[in-house]
Design a protein around this motif. Sequence first.
Motif, short mmCIF file in Angstrom:
data_model
loop_
_atom_site.label_atom_id
_atom_site.label_comp_id
_atom_site.label_asym_id
_atom_site.label_seq_id
_atom_site.Cartn_x
_atom_site.Cartn_y
_atom_site.Cartn_z
N UNK A 1 8.08 -43.31 -65.13
CA UNK A 1 7.13 -44.12 -65.90
C UNK A 1 7.62 -44.37 -67.32
N UNK A 2 8.18 -43.34 -67.96
CA UNK A 2 8.59 -43.45 -69.36
C UNK A 2 10.08 -43.79 -69.51
N UNK A 3 10.84 -43.80 -68.40
CA UNK A 3 12.28 -44.06 -68.43
C UNK A 3 12.99 -43.11 -69.40
N UNK A 4 12.61 -41.84 -69.35
CA UNK A 4 13.19 -40.84 -70.24
C UNK A 4 14.48 -40.28 -69.66
N UNK A 5 15.38 -39.88 -70.55
CA UNK A 5 16.51 -39.04 -70.14
C UNK A 5 15.98 -37.62 -70.08
N UNK A 6 16.32 -36.89 -69.03
CA UNK A 6 15.77 -35.55 -68.82
C UNK A 6 16.89 -34.52 -68.70
N UNK A 7 16.80 -33.45 -69.48
CA UNK A 7 17.69 -32.31 -69.33
C UNK A 7 16.87 -31.17 -68.77
N UNK A 8 17.26 -30.66 -67.63
CA UNK A 8 16.55 -29.59 -66.95
C UNK A 8 17.40 -28.32 -67.01
N UNK A 9 16.91 -27.33 -67.74
CA UNK A 9 17.66 -26.09 -67.92
C UNK A 9 17.03 -25.01 -67.06
N UNK A 10 17.82 -24.40 -66.19
CA UNK A 10 17.26 -23.43 -65.26
C UNK A 10 18.36 -22.56 -64.66
N UNK A 11 17.96 -21.43 -64.09
CA UNK A 11 18.88 -20.63 -63.29
C UNK A 11 18.59 -20.85 -61.80
N UNK A 12 17.59 -21.69 -61.50
CA UNK A 12 17.14 -21.92 -60.13
C UNK A 12 17.80 -23.18 -59.58
N UNK A 13 18.78 -22.99 -58.70
CA UNK A 13 19.50 -24.14 -58.15
C UNK A 13 18.61 -25.01 -57.26
N UNK A 14 17.56 -24.41 -56.71
CA UNK A 14 16.64 -25.21 -55.92
C UNK A 14 15.92 -26.25 -56.75
N UNK A 15 15.63 -25.92 -58.01
CA UNK A 15 14.96 -26.85 -58.91
C UNK A 15 15.88 -28.02 -59.24
#
Length: 350
Positions: free
Chosen positions: A214-228
């Motif tokens: 909806x917002x056309x945002x760039x997203x950085x997803x930081x996690x240790x969960x490879x499933x995410x």
Amino acid sequence: MTAGGERPFLDVRDLRVHFPTDDGVVKSVDGISFALERGKTLGIVGESGSGKSVTSLSLLGLHRRADRKGRGGARISGGIWLDGQDLVTASAEEVRRLRGEKMAMIFQDPLSAMHPFYTVGAQIIEAYRVHNKVSKPVARKRAIELLELVGIPQPNTRVDDFPHQFSGGMRQRAMIAMALVCNPRLLIADEPTTALDVTVQAQILDLMRDLQREFDSALILITHDLGVVAELADDIMVMYGGKAVEYGTAETVFRQPEHPYTWGLLGSMPRIDRAVQDRLSPIRGNPPSLINVPAGCAFHPRCPYTAETGGRSDTEIPRLAGSDPGHLVRCHLDPARRQEIFTEQIRENL
């Protein structure tokens, strides 16, 4: 850079974030580079202490900078360009203005990130009015709209509740509403589903995917969960010891991983599409101290293939080099040998 010479929306080049301490210099981030366009998602994965969260905080300018003598805070070098603007050389006031307006963050624990003495609505209203010259009634209407957008029931009344009156999933939704209230073009989510049960995790991930569209945002997803990251990311950067050790599209990293550390991460994941095993296969040893990072390849004390590099792993830092177009790996093993190991030993266990 793009073919026309223009920078990507977010362009990070050779970023280093070091913290001087009495025991030595903590090299939390030690020369990482990546690029991200609007509408795309980059997943940054790795164990605790690999430098993931320090990277995100440096993008937002949330580290206290060292003085001219290098004391009292973080030593930051390299380049961070957001929509063409250099954030490393920008003044603290300029970066503060961009926070919320062009970039925002969803923190891991919203209960500690939100102020316990103010209502959820008051905090969203304040975040909106900092960047928009509007009255409180207008900002309140915007806050209610955002709470409704992120799926909080009865937003007209819940806007006046305090953070402790929300469940964990609702607090995370409220944190997302606060981050999105000014329509930021870059959204950073630091372990956004860690403390949530799997059903709520799925709801939050679906919500983030829908809002990004909806917002056309760039997203950085930081996690240790490879499933995410498998659920959301277009590209993946695997970090170890403050450096990127593998970088590529999500499909490539999951289907044709080439770094032994990535093999270890994928092999230690529980799988629901295969027969239950008695035990998972953890990566042996412990992550390195970022004050005393091992010489040579930082992963070599834990790597089962060190003996095949002729001693280079013990003394020489490997370059992050292209294996295939768009697939970068930091490893002394020959690409053909990595492919052979993966095909013969690793593939069947991933």
